[in-house]
Design an enzyme around this catalytic site. Structure first.
Site, PDB file in Angstrom:
ATOM      1  N   ARG A 169       1.114  -1.660   0.512  1.00 41.14           N
ATOM      2  CA  ARG A 169       0.318  -0.066  -0.081  1.00 41.14           C
ATOM      3  C   ARG A 169       0.785   1.042  -0.424  1.00 41.14           C
ATOM      4  O   ARG A 169       1.360   1.441   0.968  1.00 41.14           O
ATOM      5  CB  ARG A 169      -0.962   0.304   1.147  1.00 41.14           C
ATOM      6  CG  ARG A 169      -2.573   0.766   1.185  1.00 41.14           C
ATOM      7  CD  ARG A 169      -3.494   0.245   1.522  1.00 41.14           C
ATOM      8  NE  ARG A 169      -3.238   0.869   3.149  1.00 41.14           N
ATOM      9  CZ  ARG A 169      -4.131   1.025   4.024  1.00 41.14           C
ATOM     10  NH1 ARG A 169      -4.877   1.868   3.508  1.00 41.14           N
ATOM     11  NH2 ARG A 169      -4.312   1.517   5.409  1.00 41.14           N
TER      12      ARG A 169
ATOM     13  N   ASP B 272      -0.175  -8.985  13.741  1.00 38.12           N
ATOM     14  CA  ASP B 272       0.228  -8.723  12.734  1.00 38.12           C
ATOM     15  C   ASP B 272       1.043 -10.299  11.389  1.00 38.12           C
ATOM     16  O   ASP B 272       1.882 -10.506  12.500  1.00 38.12           O
ATOM     17  CB  ASP B 272       1.451  -8.253  12.310  1.00 38.12           C
ATOM     18  CG  ASP B 272       1.974  -7.614  10.915  1.00 38.12           C
ATOM     19  OD1 ASP B 272       1.711  -8.720  10.180  1.00 38.12           O
ATOM     20  OD2 ASP B 272       1.928  -6.698  10.078  1.00 38.12           O
TER      21      ASP B 272
ATOM     22  N   THR C 278      -0.807   7.842  -1.090  1.00 38.27           N
ATOM     23  CA  THR C 278      -1.848   7.267  -2.266  1.00 38.27           C
ATOM     24  C   THR C 278      -2.990   6.541  -1.166  1.00 38.27           C
ATOM     25  O   THR C 278      -4.386   6.287  -1.777  1.00 38.27           O
ATOM     26  CB  THR C 278      -2.285   6.828  -3.412  1.00 38.27           C
ATOM     27  OG1 THR C 278      -0.900   5.838  -3.491  1.00 38.27           O
ATOM     28  CG2 THR C 278      -0.903   7.453  -4.483  1.00 38.27           C
TER      29      THR C 278
ATOM     30  N   ASP D 249       4.725 -10.591  10.767  1.00 37.25           N
ATOM     31  CA  ASP D 249       5.231 -11.163  11.679  1.00 37.25           C
ATOM     32  C   ASP D 249       5.288 -11.955  12.821  1.00 37.25           C
ATOM     33  O   ASP D 249       6.127 -12.602  13.152  1.00 37.25           O
ATOM     34  CB  ASP D 249       5.252  -9.921  13.136  1.00 37.25           C
ATOM     35  CG  ASP D 249       5.706  -8.314  11.920  1.00 37.25           C
ATOM     36  OD1 ASP D 249       6.183  -8.504  11.330  1.00 37.25           O
ATOM     37  OD2 ASP D 249       4.809  -6.995  12.591  1.00 37.25           O
TER      38      ASP D 249
HETATM   39  N1  URA Z   1      -3.041  -8.051   8.449  1.00 36.35           N
HETATM   40  C1  URA Z   1      -2.750  -8.702   9.800  1.00 36.35           C
HETATM   41  O1  URA Z   1      -1.681  -8.507  10.209  1.00 36.35           O
HETATM   42  N2  URA Z   1      -3.530  -7.604  11.085  1.00 36.35           N
HETATM   43  C2  URA Z   1      -4.415  -7.420  10.602  1.00 36.35           C
HETATM   44  O2  URA Z   1      -4.868  -7.618  11.574  1.00 36.35           O
HETATM   45  C3  URA Z   1      -5.070  -7.093   9.559  1.00 36.35           C
HETATM   46  C4  URA Z   1      -3.375  -6.605   8.437  1.00 36.35           C
END
Ligand code: URA
Length: 208
Positions: free
Chosen positions: A103, A199, A107, A202
């Site tokens: 992303r 995430d 923008t 991660d």
């Molecule tokens: N991407 C992720 O890894 N976790 C989220 O909660 C949203 C997007």
């Protein structure tokens, strides 16, 4: 909101474990692989069969086998990679394509940075995978990229979705069936799914 929630007890149990903040990288990866395999079992429920003659040690019988529908698995980089092996355990002959989108911070639009697909993508049943369906921006962009290259049969498989993400995919690609293990409450101001699992990239790769 058009979405298929795969609420098999094993999936729901493993999903609770994977959400837990105390679940470390190794266990997170294993659980994601197991859930992906169980979800793929459900996604492939209606795969067409054809009859074939099989010779057993005793006699010949008419049996059923998959009628050669070709499957393609398309992880969205990078978190989608964590779901590939689970699916390949069930569908070992599937081809794997990769799509990378990020992303743009200014923008806020998704930008394509990688796309490598099987040559016969137009003839394959494609399963696009990404653990988290948050805003839906990456999924919509990935499906746009596939359709621009001729893909016609696409399913989207995610672990956890926000309602916003499901609606976005439904609006842009009403022909694409969306499969998830759970639809959570909402997105927070940082674009994370709540309650979610944090995430996913991660947690899979231990990069926090
Ligand atoms: N991407 C992720 O890894 N976790 C989220 O909660 C949203 C997007």
């Amino acid at each position: 909101m058009q979405v298929k929630i795969i609420d098999h007890p094993l999936i729901q149990h493993k999903l609770s474990l994977i959400r837990d903040i105390r679940t470390g990288t190794k266990e997170f990866r294993e659980l994601l692989e197991e859930i992906s395999m169980l979800m793929a079992f459900e996604l492939t429920r209606n795969m067409p069969l054809e009859e074939t003659q099989i010779e057993t040690p005793l006699t010949t019988c008419t049996c059923k086998m998959l009628s050669g529908k070709k499957i393609g698995v398309v992880p969205i980089l990078r978190a989608g990679l964590g779901m590939v092996n689970g699916i390949l355990k069930l569908i070992p002959a599937a081809k794997v394509g990769h799509i990378g989108v990020y992303r743009d911070h200014e923008t806020l639009k998704p930008v394509e940075y990688y796309c490598k697909l099987p040559k016969d993508v137009a003839d394959r049943e494609l399963i696009v995978i990404d653990p988290m369906l948050a805003t839906g921006g990456s999924s919509v962009a990935a499906i746009d990229m596939l359709k621009a290259r001729g893909a016609r049969h696409i399913k989207l498989m995610c672990l956890v979705a926000a309602p916003e993400g499901v609606n976005m995919v439904n609006d842009h690609h009403p022909d694409v069936e969306v499969y998830v293990a759970a639809v959570d409450s909402h997105l927070n101001e940082h674009g994370y799914i709540v309650p979610g699992l944090g995430d996913a990239g991660d947690r899979i790769f231990g990069t926090k």
